[in-house]
Design a protein around this motif. Sequence first.
Motif, PDB file in Angstrom:
ATOM      1  N   GLU A   1       0.827  -1.204   0.000  1.00 29.34           N
ATOM      2  CA  GLU A   1       0.000   0.000   0.000  1.00 29.34           C
ATOM      3  C   GLU A   1       0.863   1.256   0.000  1.00 29.34           C
ATOM      4  O   GLU A   1       0.598   2.206  -0.755  1.00 29.34           O
TER       5      GLU A   1
ATOM      6  N   PHE B   1      -3.808  -7.205  -4.358  1.00 35.33           N
ATOM      7  CA  PHE B   1      -4.047  -6.095  -3.432  1.00 35.33           C
ATOM      8  C   PHE B   1      -3.503  -4.785  -4.002  1.00 35.33           C
ATOM      9  O   PHE B   1      -4.161  -3.738  -3.914  1.00 35.33           O
TER      10      PHE B   1
ATOM     11  N   GLU C   1      -5.774  -3.499  -6.743  1.00 34.32           N
ATOM     12  CA  GLU C   1      -6.982  -2.897  -6.187  1.00 34.32           C
ATOM     13  C   GLU C   1      -6.685  -1.536  -5.577  1.00 34.32           C
ATOM     14  O   GLU C   1      -7.467  -0.588  -5.725  1.00 34.32           O
ATOM     15  N   SER C   2      -5.547  -1.394  -4.902  1.00 32.98           N
ATOM     16  CA  SER C   2      -5.173  -0.109  -4.314  1.00 32.98           C
ATOM     17  C   SER C   2      -4.936   0.947  -5.383  1.00 32.98           C
ATOM     18  O   SER C   2      -5.296   2.114  -5.206  1.00 32.98           O
TER      19      SER C   2
ATOM     20  N   ILE D   1     -10.171   1.976  -5.082  1.00 34.21           N
ATOM     21  CA  ILE D   1     -11.454   1.414  -4.696  1.00 34.21           C
ATOM     22  C   ILE D   1     -11.969   2.134  -3.447  1.00 34.21           C
ATOM     23  O   ILE D   1     -11.210   2.434  -2.529  1.00 34.21           O
TER      24      ILE D   1
ATOM     25  N   GLN E   1     -12.930   1.780  -0.535  1.00 34.03           N
ATOM     26  CA  GLN E   1     -12.919   0.978   0.681  1.00 34.03           C
ATOM     27  C   GLN E   1     -11.800   1.482   1.559  1.00 34.03           C
ATOM     28  O   GLN E   1     -10.749   1.907   1.075  1.00 34.03           O
TER      29      GLN E   1
ATOM     30  N   ARG F   1      -9.721  -3.326   3.300  1.00 35.20           N
ATOM     31  CA  ARG F   1      -9.026  -4.040   2.224  1.00 35.20           C
ATOM     32  C   ARG F   1      -7.967  -4.995   2.783  1.00 35.20           C
ATOM     33  O   ARG F   1      -7.791  -6.109   2.288  1.00 35.20           O
TER      34      ARG F   1
ATOM     35  N   LYS G   1      -9.844  -7.969   4.103  1.00 31.14           N
ATOM     36  CA  LYS G   1     -10.350  -8.835   3.038  1.00 31.14           C
ATOM     37  C   LYS G   1      -9.244  -9.712   2.454  1.00 31.14           C
ATOM     38  O   LYS G   1      -9.397 -10.933   2.326  1.00 31.14           O
ATOM     39  N   TRP G   2      -8.115  -9.095   2.117  1.00 27.52           N
ATOM     40  CA  TRP G   2      -7.057  -9.860   1.459  1.00 27.52           C
ATOM     41  C   TRP G   2      -6.300 -10.750   2.433  1.00 27.52           C
ATOM     42  O   TRP G   2      -5.755 -11.785   2.043  1.00 27.52           O
TER      43      TRP G   2
ATOM     44  N   TYR H   1     -15.055  -9.260   9.041  1.00 26.08           N
ATOM     45  CA  TYR H   1     -15.334  -8.781   7.677  1.00 26.08           C
ATOM     46  C   TYR H   1     -16.828  -8.867   7.370  1.00 26.08           C
ATOM     47  O   TYR H   1     -17.397  -7.960   6.749  1.00 26.08           O
TER      48      TYR H   1
END
Length: 401
Positions: free
Chosen positions: A157, A245, A248-249, A253, A255, A260, A263-264, A293
């Motif tokens: 991230e 991940f 998606e970052s 998204i 979230q 996140r 989730k991952w 979650y």
Amino acid sequence: MGIFSTSQRLFYQSGILDLKYFPTLPLLYYVQLVFYAPYVLLTIAGMPDFQYYFHTTMMIEGTFLKLPLILSDVGIFLVMLRFTKKLVPATLFFLNPFPIYLSAVWGTYDSLMLFPLVLGMYVLTTNNDTTKSSFSFVISGLMKLFGFLTYALLICESLVRRRFRDQLLPEILGGLALAAGVIAPVFLVGGLQTLVYGVIYRFIGLSSASGAGGRYNLFAVLLKLNPSGALPLIPVGVALICLAFSYESSRAIKQSLSLRLLKWTLVGAVVFNVFSVSEPQWLSWLLPLGITYGSLTERDGLQYFAYVFGVVVTFLTMTLLQGTGYMLIGTGASFLIGYVENIPSNSLLYAVMISTMIAIFCGYLVFKGLRSFRLEIVPSVVLIYLQAYFWIVIVGVGRGY
């Protein structure tokens, strides 16, 4: 429990620091040293202790060794209560029989890894402080290596967001400092080779501390993977999860980062349990992560099925792996329920049922149409077990496995 008690007795009775041959990461040893000390003081003061049948520890001694595990479960409950702001999700974990069985009966230490993991996600949600959260994730990983997955996702991230100075540098330097401080005593006593080959390589599937071991999921059973030298699929799985991940970052998204990560990390727990030579206690990773979650994303079905999941896994572990006699008298050689214990192809039956339960769990995790929980799933699971029992145990399908 026998190994843990022996290590503590060596230190408190003979002054021998058993870090060189301790079979897990050393942070667990340090925690046990602290919690075992009051027991030693009580015995010095004259407190008697007793052996109960074939259990590997004395009665009160075992309580002190399991105390940090039980307190970790309590800590997870309190964090989940603050995280979800609801009593029901936290209670679904706290009264779940599988964590209770692992911590209070079997004595496995997965809750010690899960507590700082869940705590780090909660800190990230409330304070948005990635540095403090990274420390919590590193402590989780130093207790059991799975915790480093969430730490790796947090590093990804910071890389994707290009926050090198204010986030990435403190996260990496702090993590290295914590790891060095924990591992340094092992290096000084000459136990680094045992740590690398007996713990790290074994976890990722390159070797085993011993040549023996069981196969506990369908992937390992069908491919007949040898626990002493399995395919190293865990590093591949971690790399793919980090890539997904990061992708998606990068798409920004809508979230929160903690959601996140949750989730991952949950996806990683599923991957570790399915595509590796996993251990039965790894299934407990799904419970607090899945319930939390499910609560945060309003998936009631996932929350309540996680409780059903824990009940079924406890039943399967007690009857097909440990034996009901282990819980009472400390030996798996005694069976109280003959028709469901000590049966042919018990490993295959266990693997089929666990794979089925994980598949249903993933269905509640992925499909939005399964947000609500229906009681029909309970008799359905029972019917699946009876069908699997009939074909595998009675008919003999897959007897070679």
